[in-house]
Design a protein around this motif. Structure first.
Motif, PDB file in Angstrom:
ATOM      1  N   GLY A  27       0.831  -1.194   0.000  1.00  0.00           N
ATOM      2  CA  GLY A  27       0.000   0.000   0.000  1.00  0.00           C
ATOM      3  C   GLY A  27       0.869   1.249   0.000  1.00  0.00           C
ATOM      4  N   ALA A  28       0.557   2.179  -0.881  1.00  0.00           N
ATOM      5  CA  ALA A  28       1.390   3.381  -1.022  1.00  0.00           C
ATOM      6  C   ALA A  28       0.517   4.619  -0.837  1.00  0.00           C
ATOM      7  CB  ALA A  28       2.092   3.359  -2.382  1.00  0.00           C
ATOM      8  N   THR A  29       0.800   5.674  -1.572  1.00  0.00           N
ATOM      9  CA  THR A  29       0.129   6.954  -1.386  1.00  0.00           C
ATOM     10  C   THR A  29      -1.314   6.949  -1.891  1.00  0.00           C
ATOM     11  OG1 THR A  29       1.211   7.635  -3.434  1.00  0.00           O
ATOM     12  CG2 THR A  29       2.177   8.417  -1.390  1.00  0.00           C
ATOM     13  N   ARG A  30      -2.085   7.837  -1.273  1.00  0.00           N
ATOM     14  CA  ARG A  30      -3.463   8.112  -1.698  1.00  0.00           C
ATOM     15  C   ARG A  30      -3.473   9.570  -2.147  1.00  0.00           C
ATOM     16  NH1 ARG A  30      -8.506   9.906   0.309  1.00  0.00           N
ATOM     17  NH2 ARG A  30     -10.207   8.601  -0.455  1.00  0.00           N
ATOM     18  N   HIS A  31      -4.075   9.848  -3.293  1.00  0.00           N
ATOM     19  CA  HIS A  31      -4.078  11.173  -3.916  1.00  0.00           C
ATOM     20  C   HIS A  31      -5.520  11.657  -3.997  1.00  0.00           C
ATOM     21  CE1 HIS A  31      -0.924   8.535  -5.414  1.00  0.00           C
ATOM     22  NE2 HIS A  31      -0.142   9.605  -5.471  1.00  0.00           N
ATOM     23  N   GLU A  32      -5.792  12.826  -3.454  1.00  0.00           N
ATOM     24  CA  GLU A  32      -7.158  13.338  -3.415  1.00  0.00           C
ATOM     25  C   GLU A  32      -7.164  14.806  -3.804  1.00  0.00           C
ATOM     26  OE1 GLU A  32     -10.962  13.307  -0.364  1.00  0.00           O
ATOM     27  OE2 GLU A  32      -8.969  12.898   0.424  1.00  0.00           O
ATOM     28  N   VAL A  33      -8.251  15.217  -4.446  1.00  0.00           N
ATOM     29  CA  VAL A  33      -8.429  16.631  -4.784  1.00  0.00           C
ATOM     30  C   VAL A  33      -9.906  16.961  -4.627  1.00  0.00           C
ATOM     31  CG1 VAL A  33      -8.649  16.159  -7.260  1.00  0.00           C
ATOM     32  CG2 VAL A  33      -8.005  18.439  -6.497  1.00  0.00           C
ATOM     33  N   PHE A  44      -2.251  14.502  -0.270  1.00  0.00           N
ATOM     34  CA  PHE A  44      -1.545  13.231  -0.401  1.00  0.00           C
ATOM     35  C   PHE A  44      -1.507  12.592   0.978  1.00  0.00           C
ATOM     36  CE2 PHE A  44       1.465  13.428  -4.310  1.00  0.00           C
ATOM     37  CZ  PHE A  44       0.407  13.765  -5.122  1.00  0.00           C
ATOM     38  N   ALA A  45      -1.901  11.333   1.046  1.00  0.00           N
ATOM     39  CA  ALA A  45      -1.885  10.590   2.298  1.00  0.00           C
ATOM     40  C   ALA A  45      -0.932   9.404   2.163  1.00  0.00           C
ATOM     41  CB  ALA A  45      -3.291  10.102   2.636  1.00  0.00           C
ATOM     42  N   VAL A  46      -0.334   9.030   3.278  1.00  0.00           N
ATOM     43  CA  VAL A  46       0.577   7.884   3.300  1.00  0.00           C
ATOM     44  C   VAL A  46       0.195   6.952   4.447  1.00  0.00           C
ATOM     45  CG1 VAL A  46       2.499   9.192   2.294  1.00  0.00           C
ATOM     46  CG2 VAL A  46       2.297   9.029   4.777  1.00  0.00           C
ATOM     47  N   PRO A  47       0.508   5.670   4.331  1.00  0.00           N
ATOM     48  CA  PRO A  47       0.278   4.770   5.456  1.00  0.00           C
ATOM     49  C   PRO A  47       1.087   5.235   6.674  1.00  0.00           C
ATOM     50  CG  PRO A  47       0.841   3.542   3.461  1.00  0.00           C
ATOM     51  CD  PRO A  47       1.083   4.992   3.172  1.00  0.00           C
ATOM     52  N   LEU A  48       0.616   4.885   7.856  1.00  0.00           N
ATOM     53  CA  LEU A  48       1.324   5.295   9.083  1.00  0.00           C
ATOM     54  C   LEU A  48       2.792   4.909   9.065  1.00  0.00           C
ATOM     55  CD1 LEU A  48      -1.295   4.585  11.885  1.00  0.00           C
ATOM     56  CD2 LEU A  48      -0.285   6.789  11.290  1.00  0.00           C
ATOM     57  N   TRP A  49       3.100   3.733   8.550  1.00  0.00           N
ATOM     58  CA  TRP A  49       4.490   3.274   8.548  1.00  0.00           C
ATOM     59  C   TRP A  49       5.367   4.088   7.594  1.00  0.00           C
ATOM     60  CZ3 TRP A  49       6.298   1.858   3.846  1.00  0.00           C
ATOM     61  CH2 TRP A  49       5.367   1.446   2.889  1.00  0.00           C
ATOM     62  N   ALA A  50       4.735   4.865   6.694  1.00  0.00           N
ATOM     63  CA  ALA A  50       5.493   5.616   5.684  1.00  0.00           C
ATOM     64  C   ALA A  50       5.472   7.122   5.943  1.00  0.00           C
ATOM     65  CB  ALA A  50       4.942   5.307   4.301  1.00  0.00           C
ATOM     66  N   THR A  51       5.239   7.528   7.170  1.00  0.00           N
ATOM     67  CA  THR A  51       5.167   8.959   7.492  1.00  0.00           C
ATOM     68  C   THR A  51       6.418   9.710   7.040  1.00  0.00           C
ATOM     69  OG1 THR A  51       3.712   8.445   9.343  1.00  0.00           O
ATOM     70  CG2 THR A  51       4.772  10.593   9.382  1.00  0.00           C
ATOM     71  N   ALA A  52       7.556   9.069   7.065  1.00  0.00           N
ATOM     72  CA  ALA A  52       8.802   9.718   6.642  1.00  0.00           C
ATOM     73  C   ALA A  52       8.781  10.094   5.157  1.00  0.00           C
ATOM     74  CB  ALA A  52       9.993   8.809   6.927  1.00  0.00           C
ATOM     75  N   TYR A  53       7.798   9.586   4.396  1.00  0.00           N
ATOM     76  CA  TYR A  53       7.667   9.905   2.978  1.00  0.00           C
ATOM     77  C   TYR A  53       6.898  11.209   2.739  1.00  0.00           C
ATOM     78  CZ  TYR A  53       7.188   8.892  -2.036  1.00  0.00           C
ATOM     79  OH  TYR A  53       7.253   8.947  -3.404  1.00  0.00           O
TER      80      TYR A  53
END
Length: 133
Positions: free
Chosen positions: A88-94, A105-114
């Protein structure tokens, strides 16, 4: 630029002067991904056509590594999310906001550093969308 939390995911968000439709066109046009995505140097779909739920393809990293992706969420003119290499990677919303739109842009909790990488992408998307108006 704002930090937030939506749908259980950390986000980075930006108000854009361009309308939602112009932003959507930028974030779903694979040819523009390298122009705004710091970790993308190319992208292609396995089957021609517009991005949609279940679309599969490859994204190319700056070092030339091709990674498979699948679109796992797709709400036309609103959002899309994906898995890259099965993760699971980024979520893109507008969405419309005032005189323009809000890009999220949203990221999974484990990928906050992204999130800082996503933060670099948002003003690039805004510029491309403004040029499309």
């Amino acid at each position: 630029m704002d930090l937030g939390f939506r749908r259980g995911m950390p986000t980075v968000e930006l108000h854009c002067a361009a309308p939602r439709e112009a932003v959507w066109d930028v974030i779903t046009d694979l040819d523009t991904w390298p122009q705004w995505g710091p970790t993308v140097s190319g992208a292609e779909l396995k089957e021609p056509g517009p991005l949609r739920l279940g679309s599969e393809g490859n994204v190319v990293t700056p070092v030339g590594l091709k990674l498979p992706f699948t679109i796992t969420e797709f709400r036309p003119r609103r959002c899309w999310a994906w898995q890259v290499a099965g993760v699971g990677a980024t979520r893109h919303e507008v969405f419309s906001e005032g005189d323009g739109s809000r890009i999220v842009f949203a990221v999974p909790l484990w990928a906050t550093a992204y999130l800082p990488v996503c933060a670099l992408a948002l003003p690039r998307i805004a510029r491309l969308a403004i040029d499309r108006r």
